[in-house]
Design an enzyme around this catalytic site. Structure first.
Site, PDB file in Angstrom:
ATOM      1  N   LYS A  73      23.681  34.314  41.989  1.00  0.00           N
ATOM      2  CA  LYS A  73      24.431  33.137  41.509  1.00  0.00           C
ATOM      3  C   LYS A  73      25.428  32.668  42.573  1.00  0.00           C
ATOM      4  O   LYS A  73      25.468  31.494  42.928  1.00  0.00           O
ATOM      5  CB  LYS A  73      25.188  33.481  40.220  1.00  0.00           C
ATOM      6  CG  LYS A  73      26.201  32.417  39.817  1.00  0.00           C
ATOM      7  CD  LYS A  73      26.981  32.799  38.580  1.00  0.00           C
ATOM      8  CE  LYS A  73      28.182  33.658  38.829  1.00  0.00           C
ATOM      9  NZ  LYS A  73      29.420  32.957  39.221  1.00  0.00           N
ATOM     10  N   ASN A  74      26.231  33.601  43.050  1.00  0.00           N
ATOM     11  CA  ASN A  74      27.303  33.182  43.949  1.00  0.00           C
ATOM     12  C   ASN A  74      26.776  32.692  45.292  1.00  0.00           C
ATOM     13  O   ASN A  74      27.340  31.771  45.884  1.00  0.00           O
ATOM     14  CB  ASN A  74      28.314  34.317  44.141  1.00  0.00           C
ATOM     15  CG  ASN A  74      29.179  34.504  42.902  1.00  0.00           C
ATOM     16  OD1 ASN A  74      29.167  33.660  42.011  1.00  0.00           O
ATOM     17  ND2 ASN A  74      29.919  35.599  42.840  1.00  0.00           N
ATOM     18  N   CYS A 169      36.305  31.377  35.718  1.00  0.00           N
ATOM     19  CA  CYS A 169      36.776  32.389  34.779  1.00  0.00           C
ATOM     20  C   CYS A 169      38.294  32.524  34.864  1.00  0.00           C
ATOM     21  O   CYS A 169      38.863  32.509  35.952  1.00  0.00           O
ATOM     22  CB  CYS A 169      36.146  33.744  35.106  1.00  0.00           C
ATOM     23  SG  CYS A 169      34.495  33.941  34.450  1.00  0.00           S
ATOM     24  N   ARG A 174      44.232  32.498  40.780  1.00  0.00           N
ATOM     25  CA  ARG A 174      43.222  31.919  41.651  1.00  0.00           C
ATOM     26  C   ARG A 174      43.742  30.708  42.442  1.00  0.00           C
ATOM     27  O   ARG A 174      43.264  29.576  42.261  1.00  0.00           O
ATOM     28  CB  ARG A 174      41.962  31.580  40.844  1.00  0.00           C
ATOM     29  CG  ARG A 174      41.462  32.776  40.052  1.00  0.00           C
ATOM     30  CD  ARG A 174      40.129  32.550  39.416  1.00  0.00           C
ATOM     31  NE  ARG A 174      39.034  32.802  40.346  1.00  0.00           N
ATOM     32  CZ  ARG A 174      37.752  32.810  39.983  1.00  0.00           C
ATOM     33  NH1 ARG A 174      37.418  32.566  38.752  1.00  0.00           N
ATOM     34  NH2 ARG A 174      36.804  33.042  40.855  1.00  0.00           N
ATOM     35  N   PRO A 175      44.722  30.942  43.312  1.00  0.00           N
ATOM     36  CA  PRO A 175      45.254  29.831  44.106  1.00  0.00           C
ATOM     37  C   PRO A 175      44.235  29.331  45.135  1.00  0.00           C
ATOM     38  O   PRO A 175      43.190  29.963  45.345  1.00  0.00           O
ATOM     39  CB  PRO A 175      46.461  30.459  44.808  1.00  0.00           C
ATOM     40  CG  PRO A 175      46.198  31.916  44.832  1.00  0.00           C
ATOM     41  CD  PRO A 175      45.344  32.228  43.642  1.00  0.00           C
ATOM     42  N   LEU A 178      44.650  29.311  50.733  1.00  0.00           N
ATOM     43  CA  LEU A 178      43.916  29.673  51.949  1.00  0.00           C
ATOM     44  C   LEU A 178      42.911  28.584  52.333  1.00  0.00           C
ATOM     45  O   LEU A 178      42.702  28.312  53.517  1.00  0.00           O
ATOM     46  CB  LEU A 178      43.193  31.013  51.751  1.00  0.00           C
ATOM     47  CG  LEU A 178      44.122  32.209  51.522  1.00  0.00           C
ATOM     48  CD1 LEU A 178      43.334  33.442  51.125  1.00  0.00           C
ATOM     49  CD2 LEU A 178      44.939  32.492  52.793  1.00  0.00           C
ATOM     50  N   ASP A 392      33.387  42.027  40.238  1.00  0.00           N
ATOM     51  CA  ASP A 392      32.469  41.434  39.265  1.00  0.00           C
ATOM     52  C   ASP A 392      31.667  42.480  38.485  1.00  0.00           C
ATOM     53  O   ASP A 392      30.881  42.128  37.592  1.00  0.00           O
ATOM     54  CB  ASP A 392      31.505  40.458  39.962  1.00  0.00           C
ATOM     55  CG  ASP A 392      32.191  39.144  40.304  1.00  0.00           C
ATOM     56  OD1 ASP A 392      33.345  38.953  39.887  1.00  0.00           O
ATOM     57  OD2 ASP A 392      31.569  38.314  40.992  1.00  0.00           O
ATOM     58  N   ARG A 488      26.652  31.538  31.931  1.00  0.00           N
ATOM     59  CA  ARG A 488      27.035  30.987  33.227  1.00  0.00           C
ATOM     60  C   ARG A 488      26.429  31.796  34.373  1.00  0.00           C
ATOM     61  O   ARG A 488      26.217  31.251  35.457  1.00  0.00           O
ATOM     62  CB  ARG A 488      28.558  31.026  33.387  1.00  0.00           C
ATOM     63  CG  ARG A 488      29.319  30.005  32.594  1.00  0.00           C
ATOM     64  CD  ARG A 488      30.776  30.064  32.992  1.00  0.00           C
ATOM     65  NE  ARG A 488      30.840  30.258  34.434  1.00  0.00           N
ATOM     66  CZ  ARG A 488      31.762  30.987  35.062  1.00  0.00           C
ATOM     67  NH1 ARG A 488      32.706  31.565  34.391  1.00  0.00           N
ATOM     68  NH2 ARG A 488      31.740  31.120  36.370  1.00  0.00           N
TER      69      ARG A 488
HETATM   70  C1  UD1 Z   1      34.280  34.739  44.390  1.00  0.00           C
HETATM   71  C2  UD1 Z   1      33.181  34.884  43.378  1.00  0.00           C
HETATM   72  C3  UD1 Z   1      33.641  35.744  42.197  1.00  0.00           C
HETATM   73  C4  UD1 Z   1      34.181  37.073  42.704  1.00  0.00           C
HETATM   74  C5  UD1 Z   1      35.220  36.865  43.793  1.00  0.00           C
HETATM   75  C6  UD1 Z   1      35.684  38.155  44.434  1.00  0.00           C
HETATM   76  C7  UD1 Z   1      31.972  32.824  43.621  1.00  0.00           C
HETATM   77  C8  UD1 Z   1      31.576  31.534  43.026  1.00  0.00           C
HETATM   78  N1  UD1 Z   1      32.786  33.576  42.900  1.00  0.00           N
HETATM   79  O1  UD1 Z   1      35.345  34.058  43.734  1.00  0.00           O
HETATM   80  O2  UD1 Z   1      32.523  35.956  41.352  1.00  0.00           O
HETATM   81  O3  UD1 Z   1      34.788  37.765  41.641  1.00  0.00           O
HETATM   82  O4  UD1 Z   1      34.687  36.034  44.830  1.00  0.00           O
HETATM   83  O5  UD1 Z   1      34.621  38.851  44.932  1.00  0.00           O
HETATM   84  O6  UD1 Z   1      31.520  33.168  44.688  1.00  0.00           O
HETATM   85  N2  UD1 Z   1      43.106  34.013  46.746  1.00  0.00           N
HETATM   86  C9  UD1 Z   1      44.308  33.558  47.223  1.00  0.00           C
HETATM   87  N3  UD1 Z   1      44.323  32.328  47.830  1.00  0.00           N
HETATM   88  C10 UD1 Z   1      43.203  31.561  47.983  1.00  0.00           C
HETATM   89  C11 UD1 Z   1      41.995  32.053  47.490  1.00  0.00           C
HETATM   90  C12 UD1 Z   1      41.971  33.293  46.871  1.00  0.00           C
HETATM   91  O7  UD1 Z   1      45.328  34.210  47.106  1.00  0.00           O
HETATM   92  O8  UD1 Z   1      43.294  30.463  48.545  1.00  0.00           O
HETATM   93  C13 UD1 Z   1      43.071  35.331  46.053  1.00  0.00           C
HETATM   94  C14 UD1 Z   1      42.661  35.200  44.585  1.00  0.00           C
HETATM   95  O9  UD1 Z   1      43.766  34.863  43.786  1.00  0.00           O
HETATM   96  C15 UD1 Z   1      42.125  36.566  44.274  1.00  0.00           C
HETATM   97  C16 UD1 Z   1      41.530  37.004  45.611  1.00  0.00           C
HETATM   98  O10 UD1 Z   1      42.026  36.114  46.592  1.00  0.00           O
HETATM   99  O11 UD1 Z   1      43.167  37.427  43.910  1.00  0.00           O
HETATM  100  C17 UD1 Z   1      40.020  36.977  45.628  1.00  0.00           C
HETATM  101  O12 UD1 Z   1      39.571  35.686  45.325  1.00  0.00           O
HETATM  102  P1  UD1 Z   1      38.333  35.027  46.081  1.00  0.00           P
HETATM  103  O13 UD1 Z   1      37.714  36.009  47.001  1.00  0.00           O
HETATM  104  O14 UD1 Z   1      38.774  33.728  46.644  1.00  0.00           O
HETATM  105  O15 UD1 Z   1      37.361  34.769  44.878  1.00  0.00           O
HETATM  106  P2  UD1 Z   1      36.536  33.457  44.578  1.00  0.00           P
HETATM  107  O16 UD1 Z   1      36.000  32.882  45.840  1.00  0.00           O
HETATM  108  O17 UD1 Z   1      37.306  32.587  43.674  1.00  0.00           O
END
Ligand code: UD1
Length: 519
Positions: A73-74, A169, A174-175, A178, A392, A488
Site C-alpha cells: 500500500k505505502n 490515521c 503528524r507534523p 520536514l 505499522d 483502507r
Molecule cells: C509513513 C507510512 C505509515 C507509517 C509511517 C512510519 C505512508 C503512506 N504511511 O507515514 O504507514 O506508519 O511512515 O513508518 O507511507 N514527523 C515530523 N515532521 C514531519 C514528518 C514526520 O516530526 O515533517 C514525525 C511524525 O510525527 C512521526 C514520525 O516523524 O512521529 C514518523 O512519521 P513519518 O515517517 O513521516 O510517517 P508518514 O510518512 O506519515
C-alpha cells in the site's frame, strides 16, 4: 469493481463549473468538470457510503494453507504520487492493491487532470502528461496522509502547488515541518493559509538542487523531497533520510522513469535533477506489513500457513520477534505448484517447481505448540524507523502478546498516540497496563485463551487489524465495527483469512445516517 477507471473526458457541452482555483503557468486553462473530479473509483465507495460494515469473527479455530500477499500500500501510494513527475508517456504500474486508500490517491491525481486507468489485477496506468491544475481536491487530500506527497512532484514540475493539509490515521500530531523545510532548502517559498500549504519556486521557474538534513527519518518527507529533487535544477543531497523499503521502491520507480538517484535504502540520497521524467513500466514490492499481519494470524491462532510473495530481507525484524517467541519460519526459495491436468478422461497431477521472480519467495510460518516445544513466549518490542521494528505492526503484535506466556513490553517510539487498540483489547480480556508510550502486557494464565469475544471498535487501520487477529484467538464471537479503517489498507482481508480457514464474515447494514470519520 470499477476501481480506478478513467474519468470521463471533460466535455464543453457539459455544465462544467471551473473547480480548480488556479491553472498552470503557460498552459491553457482547461476546466475540469465536477463530474470528472469526483468520478473516481469512489463509485463503489459511494454505493456503500450509507452502509455500516462490521466483521464478525468466531475465534478458536486454526488456520492452514497458503495465502497471497498483495502489493505494498505505502509503496503504491508513493509511486502513484511520483507518477506526476512523468511529463511524457504513461506510468504502467503492476501490483497496485485495490484499497480505499489507492482509490483516494487516484481521485487526487484525477483532480489534477491526470488520467488514471485501472486495468484489473493490480495494473494501473497513470498518464500525467496533461496535468491541468496544481491544486488537488482538498477533500481527497484530507482523507489520506499520502495525498500530501503530490506536493513534491507538482512544485518541482510546475513551479507552484497548493495542497490542503493531509489526513490519515489519527495516531499522533503528524507534523509536516520536514516536508516544508526540505522544500525551502530546494528554493521554495512557503505560505500556510486557510488550511492549505502554498509552495512556489522562489526564482519563478522551478526548484534548485540543495542540501537538507532531516531531523527525523520521516518516510513521507523523504519521499516528497526525493520526487521534488528528481526534477530540480542541479544536485541535491538529503541526509538522515528514511530507509524503508517503500522509499527505496519509489527511488527505483523514479530511476526507471529517468531520474538519477544514488543511495536508495541508505541514510543519504544524492539526486541529480533532470529536466523531465518519462513514464515506464514498474512493479510494486509486496506489502511487508500485510505479510507481517498474516504471519501474526498464524502465530495468534497457533497455526501453520505459508505466504508469498515476500521479500524476506524486508521482514527481518518481524521474523526475529516471531522466532524469539517460538514460531518456526521456513523460507522457500521456489514456489511449488500442484496442477491438475485433464488428459483424456484422467486427471493427472503434475508437481511444478517454478523459480520465483528475483528475490520474491514464500515463507512458511508455524506456531503449532506441542508438549515438546511448549507455547509461545512473550517478548520486548520497540518500534523504530526501518530497519527497526515497524510501527505499522505494533498493534497486531500486541494482540499476539496478549496470548503469549509471561510479561511483554511494547514501546511505541514512532507515533505518540498509537495505542487506541489497547482499550479495545482490554474489552476482550487482555491484561494491558499503559504507561506513556509503553504497554505492559501480562500474557495468558494457564493454557486457556486469554481473550473472550465481544463488540469492539477499530479506531485506525492497523489497530483494526489487531482486533480481527485478537478475535480469531478469542473464545466466542468478536464483532468489529469501524471496518472502513481496515479497508483502507488490507486488500480482501477477510477473504484471505477465510481462505486459510478463519471463521470471519462481513455484515453490512444500510443506514439512513452516514457513518463518517477520517481514517
Ligand atoms: C509513513 C507510512 C505509515 C507509517 C509511517 C512510519 C505512508 C503512506 N504511511 O507515514 O504507514 O506508519 O511512515 O513508518 O507511507 N514527523 C515530523 N515532521 C514531519 C514528518 C514526520 O516530526 O515533517 C514525525 C511524525 O510525527 C512521526 C514520525 O516523524 O512521529 C514518523 O512519521 P513519518 O515517517 O513521516 O510517517 P508518514 O510518512 O506519515
Amino acid at each position: 469493481m470499477a476501481l480506478l477507471s478513467s474519468p470521463p473526458s471533460p466535455s464543453p457541452s457539459l455544465p462544467s463549473p471551473p473547480l480548480r482555483l488556479r491553472h498552470l503557468r503557460g498552459l491553457p486553462p482547461r476546466p475540469i468538470s465536477a463530474a470528472s473530479a469526483s468520478a473516481d473509483a469512489d463509485a463503489d465507495a459511494d454505493a456503500d457510503a450509507d452502509a455500516d460494515h462490521r466483521l464478525v469473527v468466531s475465534g478458536g479455530g486454526r488456520l492452514a494453507g497458503h495465502v497471497g500477499v498483495s502489493g505494498s500500500k505505502n509503496a503504491a501510494l508513493a509511486v502513484l504520487a511520483g507518477a506526476l513527475c512523468c511529463s511524457s508517456g504513461a506510468a504502467a504500474l503492476r501490483g497496485v492493491p485495490d484499497l480505499s486508500d489507492t482509490r483516494t490517491m487516484a481521485a487526487v491525481l484525477r483532480s489534477l487532470g491526470a488520467r488514471v486507468e485501472e486495468r484489473g489485477g493490480g495494473e494501473v496506468v497513470v498518464d500525467a502528461g496533461d496535468v491541468t491544475s496544481v491544486e488537488p481536491d482538498s477533500e481527497a487530500i484530507g482523507r489520506i496522509r499520502a495525498g500530501f506527497f503530490v506536493l513534491g512532484p507538482l512544485v518541482a514540475r510546475f513551479g507552484e502547488a497548493e495542497v490542503a493539509l493531509p489526513g490519515g490515521c489519527r495516531i499522533g500530531a503528524r507534523p509536516i515541518d520536514l516536508y516544508l523545510r526540505g522544500l525551502a532548502a530546494l528554493g521554495a517559498v512557503i505560505q500556510l493559509r486557510h488550511g492549505k500549504v502554498r509552495v512556489e519556486a522562489a526564482n519563478g521557474k522551478g526548484l534548485v538542487g540543495g542540501q537538507f538534513h532531516l531531523d527525523y527519518p520521516s518516510v513521507g518527507a523523504t519521499e516528497t523531497l526525493m520526487t521534488a529533487a528528481s526534477l530540480a535544477d542541479g544536485v541535491t543531497i538529503l541526509s538522515n533520510v528514511a530507509r524503508e523499503p517503500e522509499v527505496a521502491d519509489l527511488a527505483k520507480f523514479l530511476v526507471t522513469c529517468g531520474a538519477q538517484i544514488e543511495g536508495a535504502g541508505t541514510s543519504t540520497l544524492v539526486i541529480n535533477g533532470k529536466k523531465r521524467l518519462h513514464g515506464a513500466e514498474f512493479t510494486i514490492i509486496p506489502d511487508r506489513i500485510e505479510a507481517g499481519t498474516l504471519m501474526v494470524a498464524a502465530a495468534i491462532t497457533r497455526s501453520c500457513i505459508s505466504l508469498s510473495p515476500v521479500i524476506p530481507g524486508h521482514l527481518t525484524s518481524i521474523m526475529d520477534k516471531l522466532s524469539a517467541a517460538g514460531c518456526k519460519i521456513i523460507q522457500k526459495g521456489r514456489h511449488i505448484l500442484e496442477v491438475g491436468v485433464l488428459l483424456g478422461s484422467k486427471l493427472i497431477f503434475l508437481v511444478l517447481k517454478i523459480r520465483t521472480l528475483r528475490d520474491f519467495v514464500a515463507l512458511q510460518v508455524s506456531a503449532l505448540s506441542s508438549p515438546n516445544n511448549g507455547d509461545l513466549q512473550g517478548f520486548y518490542l520497540k518500534t523504530l524507523p526501518y530497519p527497526g521494528f515497524p510501527t505499522d505492526l505494533q498493534p497486531q503484535f500486541m494482540a499476539l502478546l496478549t496470548t503469549c506466556n509471561g510479561l511483554s513490553v511494547v514501546e511505541e517510539s514512532v507515533f505518540e498516540n498509537r495505542m487506541h487498540h489497547v482499550k479495545e483489547l482490554q474489552k476482550l480480556g487482555a491484561r494491558i497496563r499503559l504507561s506513556g508510550s509503553s504497554a505492559f502486557i501480562q500474557g495468558k494464565r494457564h493454557r486457556s485463551s486469554a481473550l473472550s469475544g465481544c463488540p469492539v471498535e477499530a479506531a485506525d487501520l492497523r489497530g483494526g487489524a489487531a482486533l480481527v487477529l485478537a478475535g480469531m484467538a478469542a473464545e466466542g464471537v468478536t464483532e468489529i465495527s469501524g471496518v472502513s479503517h481496515i479497508d483502507r489498507g488490507y486488500e480482501n482481508f477477510e477473504a484471505k483469512l477465510l481462505s486459510l480457514g478463519a471463521n470471519i464474515e462481513r455484515k453490512v447494514e444500510h443506514q439512513q445516517q452516514l457513518m463518517t470519520g477520517i481514517a
